[in-house]
Design a protein around this motif. Structure first.
Motif: not given
Length: 111
Positions: A64-75, A77-79, A87-91, A103-111
Motif C-alpha cells: 500500500v505504501l509503495r503504491d502510494g509513492g513511499y520509498s523503502d526508507e520512508d516506509i 521510518r514510518w513503521l 500506543p507505540g509504533s505501527p510495527m 493498513k487502514r492508516r497506510a491507505q489514508a497516508m498513501a492516497f
C-alpha cells in the motif's frame, strides 16, 4: 531497531538465502544496508511452530505504501517511528496482530 543479516533470516525462516532476497524483491519484507551488510529488521518475523514467519499484515502494508509513492526508507521510518495516536509504533501494532488498523492508516497516508 534490531536487525538480522540475510543469512540469519534464512536460518530463521528455514529457507535458502536466495528466498530471502526474493522476499525483498517481491516487497514481502524490506532490507537496508548497515556497515556494508544487507540486513532485515528482526521485528518483521514472528515465531512459528517449525520456523519463523513474516508478521501478518506487513507485506500488504508495504505494498500500500509503495503504491502510494513511499520509498523503502520512508516506509521503514514510518513503521518504526512512535505514533502519538497509537500506543507505540505501527510495527508494534502489526506484531500484536492489529494489522487492519495499520493498513487502514497506510491507505489514508498513501492516497
Amino acid at each position: 531497531m534490531e536487525t538480522l543479516p540475510v543469512a540469519e533470516v534464512a536460518t530463521l525462516l528455514n529457507q535458502p538465502v536466495s528466498r530471502v532476497h526474493q522476499l525483498v524483491r517481491d516487497g514481502q519484507i524490506l532490507s537496508l544496508r548497515r556497515d556494508g551488510e544487507v540486513v532485515v529488521p528482526a521485528a518483521f518475523f514472528s515465531p512459528g511452530e517449525e520456523r519463523a514467519e513474516v508478521v501478518k499484515g506487513l507485506p500488504g502494508t508495504i505494498t500500500v505504501l509503495r503504491d502510494g509513492g513511499y520509498s523503502d526508507e520512508d516506509i521503514l521510518r514510518w513503521l518504526f517511528s512512535v505514533d502519538d495516536s497509537l500506543p507505540g509504533s505501527p510495527m508494534s501494532f502489526l506484531t500484536e496482530g492489529r494489522h487492519r488498523e495499520i493498513k487502514r492508516r497506510a491507505q489514508a497516508m498513501a492516497f
